[in-house]
Design a protein around this motif. Structure first.
Motif, mmCIF file in Angstrom:
data_model
loop_
_atom_site.group_PDB
_atom_site.id
_atom_site.type_symbol
_atom_site.label_atom_id
_atom_site.label_comp_id
_atom_site.label_asym_id
_atom_site.label_seq_id
_atom_site.Cartn_x
_atom_site.Cartn_y
_atom_site.Cartn_z
ATOM 1 N N ALA A 115 -5.355 19.180 1.902
ATOM 2 C CA ALA A 115 -6.180 18.527 2.917
ATOM 3 C C ALA A 115 -5.813 17.053 3.043
ATOM 4 C CB ALA A 115 -7.660 18.688 2.579
ATOM 5 N N THR A 116 -5.428 16.432 1.936
ATOM 6 C CA THR A 116 -5.024 15.027 1.991
ATOM 7 C C THR A 116 -3.720 14.882 2.765
ATOM 8 O OG1 THR A 116 -6.157 14.605 -0.102
ATOM 9 C CG2 THR A 116 -4.525 12.993 0.603
ATOM 10 N N LEU A 117 -2.775 15.774 2.534
ATOM 11 C CA LEU A 117 -1.530 15.739 3.306
ATOM 12 C C LEU A 117 -1.797 15.969 4.790
ATOM 13 C CD1 LEU A 117 0.802 17.649 0.833
ATOM 14 C CD2 LEU A 117 1.156 15.325 1.677
ATOM 15 N N ALA A 118 -2.721 16.866 5.107
ATOM 16 C CA ALA A 118 -3.054 17.118 6.516
ATOM 17 C C ALA A 118 -3.687 15.892 7.150
ATOM 18 C CB ALA A 118 -3.998 18.321 6.623
ATOM 19 N N ALA A 119 -4.541 15.188 6.400
ATOM 20 C CA ALA A 119 -5.166 13.979 6.935
ATOM 21 C C ALA A 119 -4.131 12.895 7.205
ATOM 22 C CB ALA A 119 -6.230 13.470 5.956
ATOM 23 N N ILE A 120 -3.147 12.784 6.329
ATOM 24 C CA ILE A 120 -2.067 11.819 6.567
ATOM 25 C C ILE A 120 -1.323 12.177 7.846
ATOM 26 C CG2 ILE A 120 0.157 10.996 5.702
ATOM 27 C CD1 ILE A 120 -1.030 11.272 2.853
ATOM 28 N N ASP A 121 -1.012 13.423 8.032
ATOM 29 C CA ASP A 121 -0.305 13.844 9.246
ATOM 30 C C ASP A 121 -1.119 13.556 10.499
ATOM 31 O OD1 ASP A 121 1.982 14.663 7.960
ATOM 32 O OD2 ASP A 121 1.368 16.763 7.789
ATOM 33 N N GLU A 146 5.401 13.649 -1.148
ATOM 34 C CA GLU A 146 5.506 14.646 -0.075
ATOM 35 C C GLU A 146 5.408 13.986 1.295
ATOM 36 O OE1 GLU A 146 5.884 18.062 0.069
ATOM 37 O OE2 GLU A 146 6.384 18.070 -2.067
ATOM 38 N N ALA A 147 4.580 12.947 1.401
ATOM 39 C CA ALA A 147 4.355 12.283 2.685
ATOM 40 C C ALA A 147 5.357 11.162 2.954
ATOM 41 C CB ALA A 147 2.935 11.724 2.734
ATOM 42 N N GLY A 148 6.160 10.803 1.965
ATOM 43 C CA GLY A 148 7.101 9.713 2.148
ATOM 44 C C GLY A 148 6.442 8.352 2.221
ATOM 45 N N LEU A 149 5.358 8.164 1.451
ATOM 46 C CA LEU A 149 4.587 6.927 1.479
ATOM 47 C C LEU A 149 4.463 6.344 0.078
ATOM 48 C CD1 LEU A 149 1.650 8.018 3.844
ATOM 49 C CD2 LEU A 149 3.579 6.530 4.428
ATOM 50 N N PRO A 150 4.164 5.047 -0.031
ATOM 51 C CA PRO A 150 3.969 4.438 -1.351
ATOM 52 C C PRO A 150 2.574 4.698 -1.908
ATOM 53 C CG PRO A 150 3.738 2.767 0.347
ATOM 54 C CD PRO A 150 4.146 4.041 1.053
ATOM 55 N N LEU A 151 2.434 4.433 -3.190
ATOM 56 C CA LEU A 151 1.145 4.440 -3.879
ATOM 57 C C LEU A 151 0.630 3.015 -4.024
ATOM 58 C CD1 LEU A 151 1.993 6.828 -6.841
ATOM 59 C CD2 LEU A 151 0.131 7.238 -5.233
ATOM 60 N N LEU A 152 -0.679 2.851 -3.929
ATOM 61 C CA LEU A 152 -1.361 1.627 -4.353
ATOM 62 C C LEU A 152 -2.248 2.036 -5.519
ATOM 63 C CD1 LEU A 152 -2.038 -1.413 -3.761
ATOM 64 C CD2 LEU A 152 -4.021 -0.559 -2.507
ATOM 65 N N VAL A 153 -1.953 1.517 -6.706
ATOM 66 C CA VAL A 153 -2.619 1.985 -7.925
ATOM 67 C C VAL A 153 -3.444 0.869 -8.527
ATOM 68 C CG1 VAL A 153 -2.303 2.998 -10.204
ATOM 69 C CG2 VAL A 153 -0.767 3.629 -8.332
ATOM 70 N N HIS A 154 -4.752 1.119 -8.618
ATOM 71 C CA HIS A 154 -5.704 0.241 -9.295
ATOM 72 C C HIS A 154 -5.560 0.448 -10.785
ATOM 73 C CE1 HIS A 154 -10.193 -0.669 -10.191
ATOM 74 N NE2 HIS A 154 -9.760 -0.034 -11.258
ATOM 75 N N VAL A 155 -5.351 -0.655 -11.521
ATOM 76 C CA VAL A 155 -5.318 -0.578 -12.978
ATOM 77 C C VAL A 155 -6.446 -1.441 -13.531
ATOM 78 C CG1 VAL A 155 -2.856 -0.085 -13.134
ATOM 79 C CG2 VAL A 155 -3.622 -2.470 -13.134
ATOM 80 N N GLY A 156 -6.953 -1.010 -14.670
ATOM 81 C CA GLY A 156 -8.066 -1.729 -15.294
ATOM 82 C C GLY A 156 -8.237 -1.276 -16.718
ATOM 83 N N GLU A 157 -9.480 -0.941 -17.085
ATOM 84 C CA GLU A 157 -9.757 -0.581 -18.467
ATOM 85 C C GLU A 157 -9.198 0.810 -18.789
ATOM 86 O OE1 GLU A 157 -12.586 1.250 -15.856
ATOM 87 O OE2 GLU A 157 -12.093 -0.890 -16.080
ATOM 88 N N ALA A 158 -8.736 0.978 -20.031
ATOM 89 C CA ALA A 158 -8.255 2.278 -20.498
ATOM 90 C C ALA A 158 -9.444 3.151 -20.882
ATOM 91 C CB ALA A 158 -7.333 2.072 -21.691
ATOM 92 N N PRO A 159 -9.255 4.482 -20.962
ATOM 93 C CA PRO A 159 -8.030 5.196 -20.611
ATOM 94 C C PRO A 159 -7.900 5.437 -19.104
ATOM 95 C CG PRO A 159 -9.702 6.754 -21.362
ATOM 96 C CD PRO A 159 -10.312 5.376 -21.481
ATOM 97 N N PRO A 160 -6.723 5.801 -18.589
ATOM 98 C CA PRO A 160 -5.489 6.034 -19.319
ATOM 99 C C PRO A 160 -4.820 4.732 -19.727
ATOM 100 C CG PRO A 160 -5.139 6.360 -16.982
ATOM 101 C CD PRO A 160 -6.605 6.113 -17.148
ATOM 102 N N LEU A 161 -3.873 4.814 -20.625
ATOM 103 C CA LEU A 161 -3.150 3.642 -21.068
ATOM 104 C C LEU A 161 -2.265 3.120 -19.946
ATOM 105 C CD1 LEU A 161 -2.096 4.759 -24.672
ATOM 106 C CD2 LEU A 161 -3.987 3.243 -24.017
#
Length: 403
Positions: A170-176, A211-226
């Motif tokens: 469904a996320t891939l469909a929304a991107i399309d 799959e969509a040919g797009l970048p990620l924006l990744v929020h980092v903060g407290e662990a976990p994950p490391l």
């Protein structure tokens, strides 16, 4: 008519090859253009300076750049004026009236001198249609969206704590459906959000992004994950936001150099974004990283209702903080113009060959802070900058709007 406050030489930043170091606004058929002193009459040969070193069109005579107020004038407490490409805020929350933390796009955008805002995951696949149909058409500011891997987006704030909240197809469909708006996939990869899901939301977000040919924006903060495990999943063009947070497990060594996983990520072409936020920026962390030679690729606010009254306020305030931490002005402006536009695939020129202005932000580099403005980081530490970035006008397709 050019507003009186702008009828003065403007330092040019981010100039194309046809531009010089200082210019003036002129009106042609009611639309603003950037011209250079002496363009209409012969005068002294052009001289570049440290702000803009590109040469004007061949055969065009221009005068040397002159600071506002003249070289022999007493210091102008109002500060010198600069013009450059329209600002971009790569990380905001502007799904107004849908999520509990969002502000209206124009409050984060044009009201603050920002031409483009990218909403960072306020919408997921189940809610993106409302952002596109109702919020974006009502805004003067251009809006792009990082689509949250959590289907609901930020309607609630543990959007990936349950596997039922993620639907890859469904996320891939929304991107399309919304390729003109969606610029990438947002994943918040920290313990308070993912719970027992660990790295799985990021792994699924990575799958969708690739799959969509797009970048990620990744929020980092407290662990976990490391943080090391998070960074090892990122590739060239992906963006780490909140890069200068001061929480336990930050990806920096004590002296400001990147920890091994971050060093590997940077070598692969992973990008650093400030994403100030209410809890994700420390003066000391940023200053040490800058001193060690690791400035952010992009400067953004993570603006939302919980920080718009402070400590974030707006993009200009965040720019001021980065200058205070040691970032060069030209590099900081690039981090809110050229680089975020490239990430968003919106890297159209801001200035035509004839000087016609398509999108620009005019700002003052002032010695005094805006009234009642305190510069506070996410941990409550206060700074006293000696240079303050204050937006004074925008230009869109030749139309000047004072702020």
């Amino acid at each position: 008519m050019i507003p009186a406050a702008l009828d003065t030489p403007l330092r040019v930043l981010g100039a194309p090859s046809s531009a010089g170091a200082a210019g003036r606004l002129t009106l042609v058929n009611g639309h603003a253009r950037l011209t250079w002193p002496g363009q209409e009459e012969a005068s002294a040969p052009w001289e570049g300076d440290e702000v803009g070193t590109s040469r004007p069109p061949a055969g065009t005579a221009t005068t040397p750049s002159v600071p506002v107020g003249g070289t022999d004038a007493a210091p102008d407490l109002g500060g010198e004026l600069y013009i450059g490409p329209g600002w971009v805020d790569l990380h905001t929350h502007v799904y107004d009236a849908m999520t509990q933390i969002s502000v209206a796009p124009d409050r984060a955008g044009l009201d603050a001198g920002v031409h483009v805002v990218a909403d960072a995951g306020s919408a997921g696949q189940a809610t993106i249609d409302g952002l596109v149909r109702y919020v974006i058409p009502a805004a003067g500011t251009q809006v792009r969206a990082w689509l949250n891997i959590g289907s609901h987006g930020l309607v609630h704030l543990r959007e990936t704590a349950d596997p039922a909240f993620i639907d890859v197809d469904a996320t891939l469909a929304a991107i399309d459906r919304h390729r003109e708006v969606v610029c990438g996939v947002k994943v918040r990869s920290s313990g308070a959000i993912v719970g027992a899901m660990g790295l799985q939301p990021l792994q699924l977000g990575r799958l969708v992004a690739r799959e969509a040919g797009l970048p990620l924006l990744v929020h980092v903060g407290e662990a976990p994950p490391l943080i090391g495990d998070v960074l090892d999943l990122l590739d060239a063009g992906d963006v780490v936001t909140h890069c200068y947070h001061g929480k336990t497990g930050a990806p920096w060594l004590a002296e400001g150099a990147p920890a091994p996983a971050l060093a590997r990520a940077l070598d692969r072409g992973v990008l650093l974004d400030v994403g100030h936020g209410a809890a994700s920026f420390g003066f000391d962390v940023a200053a040490r990283a800058l001193a060690a030679g690791f400035p952010p690729h992009t400067i953004s606010t993570d603006l939302h209702v919980r920080n718009i009254a402070g400590p974030v306020h707006d993009l200009a305030t965040t720019l001021t903080k980065l200058l205070h931490c040691g970032m060069e002005l030209e590099r900081a402006v690039e981090a809110v113009t050229v680089t975020p536009r490239r990430i968003l695939r919106m890297d159209q020129p801001w200035l035509g060959d004839d000087g016609a202005i398509r999108h620009a932000t005019i700002f003052r580099l002032a010695a005094a802070a805006p009234p009642d403005r305190a510069y506070v980081d996410a941990r409550g530490d206060t700074a006293r900058p000696d240079r303050h970035v204050i937006p004074v006008a925008t230009v869109r397709e030749g139309v000047i709007t004072e702020l």
